[in-house]
Design an enzyme around this catalytic site. Structure first.
Site, PDB file in Angstrom:
ATOM      1  N   ARG A 119      45.437  77.039   5.677  1.00 24.47           N
ATOM      2  CA  ARG A 119      46.018  76.344   4.508  1.00 24.47           C
ATOM      3  C   ARG A 119      45.103  76.393   3.281  1.00 24.47           C
ATOM      4  O   ARG A 119      45.118  75.496   2.448  1.00 24.47           O
ATOM      5  CB  ARG A 119      46.372  74.891   4.850  1.00 24.47           C
ATOM      6  N   GLU A 177      47.912  67.970   3.243  1.00 22.63           N
ATOM      7  CA  GLU A 177      48.023  69.318   2.678  1.00 22.63           C
ATOM      8  C   GLU A 177      48.938  69.291   1.460  1.00 22.63           C
ATOM      9  O   GLU A 177      49.301  70.328   0.917  1.00 22.63           O
ATOM     10  CB  GLU A 177      48.507  70.329   3.717  1.00 22.63           C
ATOM     11  N   SER A 187      55.346  69.429   6.083  1.00 21.60           N
ATOM     12  CA  SER A 187      54.240  68.741   6.768  1.00 21.60           C
ATOM     13  C   SER A 187      53.335  68.052   5.754  1.00 21.60           C
ATOM     14  O   SER A 187      52.989  68.636   4.730  1.00 21.60           O
ATOM     15  CB  SER A 187      53.413  69.737   7.585  1.00 21.60           C
TER      16      SER A 187
END
Length: 294
Positions: A166, A287, A217
């Site tokens: 990520r 994130e 997410s």
């Protein structure tokens, strides 16, 4: 005179998958690379901040909005592919699920995992989005980017993009993706690749709350652990703060139940982090990209 695709005082909530956020002082919606270059130059001349919105997933915009220019990439879509070599070049605003389906129909293997990712090619590259053990970096050759500070355009090869979980150099250097080149695997049957693509999509539809606004997410997975499982084991599914709720379907999703604010989301993230830290001794890292917060 204003670029015709730059407008003042535009609401941003509708441009995010959470359906949350205030106004942009200015909003640009480029349809091609030349227009985004002009818009970045426009912001640079006025010494105002420039922020990028892709598909609006993985993004939380302050209830008070954003100062400066927000550039939404949704209209900057399109791609070219060679089904003999497997080379695909896509503009930054091309929706990742659309591209995954299009290349599958050409018998190109390598993006089946991406069919359920609610983002753009550019956004996926910036954060090295992934699923089912695959990620954007796996098939990427290079990315064409522009620096909002200098206005210079570069083509950066994969090995120089410093991809990790990520993360990418683009994120660290605050560069803006214009287009991306991938090398997919040719020679497969359309039926085979489409079948694999559809299996991935159905799995995501069964396990994730696509029926409600979310950002995707919320937290990065800690090493060898699943953030959703950690949150679920603490009994936090269904936990609410204002209009924001930890999804009862997947604990690493926070959904907007209809009237959630950025403040609700921020507070719920903080509550989850504190409970996880108290139990496990580490802090879950979001994130989610935050815009308009100081």
């Amino acid at each position: 005179m204003l670029n015709t695709n730059i407008k003042p005082s535009k609401k941003l909530a509708k441009l995010t998958t959470w359906k949350i956020g205030g106004q942009a002082e200015w909003l640009g919606e480029p349809e091609n690379i030349q227009e985004i270059i002009q818009q970045i130059s426009w912001a640079k001349e006025r010494n105002i901040n420039c922020e990028i919105i892709g598909a609006g997933s993985n993004l939380l915009i302050n209830d008070n909005g954003i100062q400066g220019l927000a550039i939404c990439m949704r209209k900057m879509h399109g791609y070219e592919l060679n089904n003999r070599t497997g080379i695909v070049e896509a503009l930054a605003g091309e929706p990742l699920p659309n591209l995954a389906r299009k290349v599958a129909r050409e018998g190109l293997h390598g993006l089946e995992w991406a069919v359920g990712i609610p983002g753009t090619v550019g956004g996926a590259t910036v954060m090295n989005a992934g699923a089912q053990g695959s990620c954007t970096a796996d098939r990427l050759i290079s990315a064409k980017v522009i620096s909002p500070k200098s206005g210079n355009i570069y083509e950066i090869k994969k090995k120089e993009l410093e991809f990790s979980y990520r993360q990418s150099l683009i994120q660290k250097e605050k560069l803006i993706v214009l287009s991306v080149r991938f090398h997919l695997e040719p020679g497969h049957s359309e039926e085979e690749v489409l079948n694999s693509t559809n299996i991935n999509l159905h799995h995501r539809l069964k396990t994730q709350p696509y029926h409600l606004p979310s950002c995707g997410s919320v937290f990065r997975n800690p090493a060898n652990l699943k953030a959703g499982q950690i949150i679920e084991e603490l009994g936090l599914k269904g936990l609410r703060e204002g209009g924001a709720e930890v999804s009862t379907m997947h604990a690493n999703f926070i959904v907007n139940k209809g009237d959630a604010t950025a403040k609700d989301i921020t507070q719920l993230i903080s509550i989850i982090q504190k409970k996880v830290e108290k139990k496990h001794g580490f802090i879950l890292q979001p994130e989610v990209k935050r815009l308009g917060f100081h």
